[in-house]
Design an enzyme around this catalytic site. Structure first.
Site, mmCIF file in Angstrom:
data_model
loop_
_atom_site.group_PDB
_atom_site.id
_atom_site.type_symbol
_atom_site.label_atom_id
_atom_site.label_comp_id
_atom_site.label_asym_id
_atom_site.label_seq_id
_atom_site.Cartn_x
_atom_site.Cartn_y
_atom_site.Cartn_z
ATOM 1 N N TYR A 263 9.224 -17.492 24.809
ATOM 2 C CA TYR A 263 8.884 -16.765 23.583
ATOM 3 C C TYR A 263 9.453 -17.434 22.333
ATOM 4 O O TYR A 263 9.619 -16.779 21.309
ATOM 5 C CB TYR A 263 9.375 -15.324 23.679
ATOM 6 N N ASN B 225 4.727 -3.541 27.127
ATOM 7 C CA ASN B 225 3.278 -3.324 27.036
ATOM 8 C C ASN B 225 2.537 -3.893 28.258
ATOM 9 O O ASN B 225 1.402 -4.347 28.150
ATOM 10 C CB ASN B 225 2.743 -3.896 25.725
HETATM 11 N N1 UDP Z 1 6.945 -7.293 20.757
HETATM 12 C C1 UDP Z 1 7.951 -6.376 20.506
HETATM 13 N N2 UDP Z 1 7.981 -5.776 19.268
HETATM 14 C C2 UDP Z 1 7.075 -6.050 18.300
HETATM 15 C C3 UDP Z 1 6.063 -6.990 18.572
HETATM 16 C C4 UDP Z 1 6.014 -7.598 19.815
HETATM 17 O O1 UDP Z 1 8.798 -6.098 21.346
HETATM 18 O O2 UDP Z 1 7.153 -5.472 17.207
HETATM 19 C C5 UDP Z 1 6.900 -7.949 22.087
HETATM 20 C C6 UDP Z 1 5.766 -7.436 22.978
HETATM 21 O O3 UDP Z 1 6.241 -7.407 24.320
HETATM 22 C C7 UDP Z 1 4.711 -8.513 22.784
HETATM 23 C C8 UDP Z 1 5.576 -9.768 22.653
HETATM 24 O O4 UDP Z 1 6.696 -9.338 21.898
HETATM 25 O O5 UDP Z 1 3.809 -8.569 23.864
HETATM 26 C C9 UDP Z 1 4.917 -10.929 21.960
HETATM 27 O O6 UDP Z 1 4.435 -10.499 20.708
HETATM 28 P P1 UDP Z 1 2.991 -10.935 20.174
HETATM 29 O O7 UDP Z 1 2.929 -10.594 18.725
HETATM 30 O O8 UDP Z 1 2.737 -12.355 20.570
HETATM 31 O O9 UDP Z 1 2.004 -9.934 20.955
HETATM 32 P P2 UDP Z 1 0.965 -10.218 22.113
HETATM 33 O O10 UDP Z 1 0.404 -11.598 21.913
HETATM 34 O O11 UDP Z 1 1.730 -10.101 23.421
HETATM 35 O O12 UDP Z 1 -0.079 -9.145 21.981
#
Ligand code: UDP
Ligand code: MG
Length: 139
Positions: free
Chosen positions: A51, A114
């Site tokens: 990440y 999620n």
């Molecule tokens: N996440 C979180 N808080 C936030 C936004 C994201 O804990 O406010 C976590 C969540 O598990 C997410 C991951 O960070 O799936 C990666 O974020 P991203 O914006 O890339 O979302 P995704 O691509 O997974 O939809």
């Protein structure tokens, strides 16, 4: 490389909730062909690396702790237009905003927990797949 590949993880809370099998079944029902599948666990350092793009975000350290808190499933999926199709299939990042019937709406319990990860580009799909599967080039 191919636009027909994406990478997913089933996150620790979904597995702790007993939904690993349900989510794998749902992925298959969506027409995604499972090319590789592994139950494993991330160290904190591995979660930080996976990440890294989010390292400046306020949720980063919490996310790293969460993602290393228990087993995850990593998988490479194949379908036409896999990245876009899978992002649509899993739903919005926040399960509260995810479309009814999507994986995150069904099995996500918070914006952090999620249920699943889905790659956001073909390039990241290849890099993320290679992060977990050293034999990736044969897929
Ligand atoms: N996440 C979180 N808080 C936030 C936004 C994201 O804990 O406010 C976590 C969540 O598990 C997410 C991951 O960070 O799936 C990666 O974020 P991203 O914006 O890339 O979302 P995704 O691509 O997974 O939809
Ligand atoms: Mg993302």
């Amino acid at each position: 490389m191919s636009g027909n590949i994406t990478f997913t993880m089933i996150k620790p809370k979904a597995i702790a909730d007993g939904n690993m099998g349900n989510i794998i079944a749902k992925i298959t029902q969506g027409g995604f062909n499972i090319k590789a599948l592994k139950l494993t666990r991330l160290t904190k350092d591995q979660a930080r690396k996976f990440y890294a793009v989010h390292s400046e975000r306020p949720f980063f350290e919490g996310l790293v702790s969460f993602m290393s808190s228990g087993p995850i499933v990593a998988a490479i999926l194949e379908k036409e237009d896999a990245v876009l199709n899978y992002r649509n299939y899993i739903g919005a990042t926040n399960p509260a905003d995810a479309a009814a019937g999507s994986i995150r709406a069904l099995y996500g319990t918070s914006i952090e927990a999620n249920a699943v990860h889905g790659s956001d580009s073909d390039e990241n799909a290849v890099n993320e797949g290679a992060f977990f599967f050293s034999e990736f080039e044969r897929f």
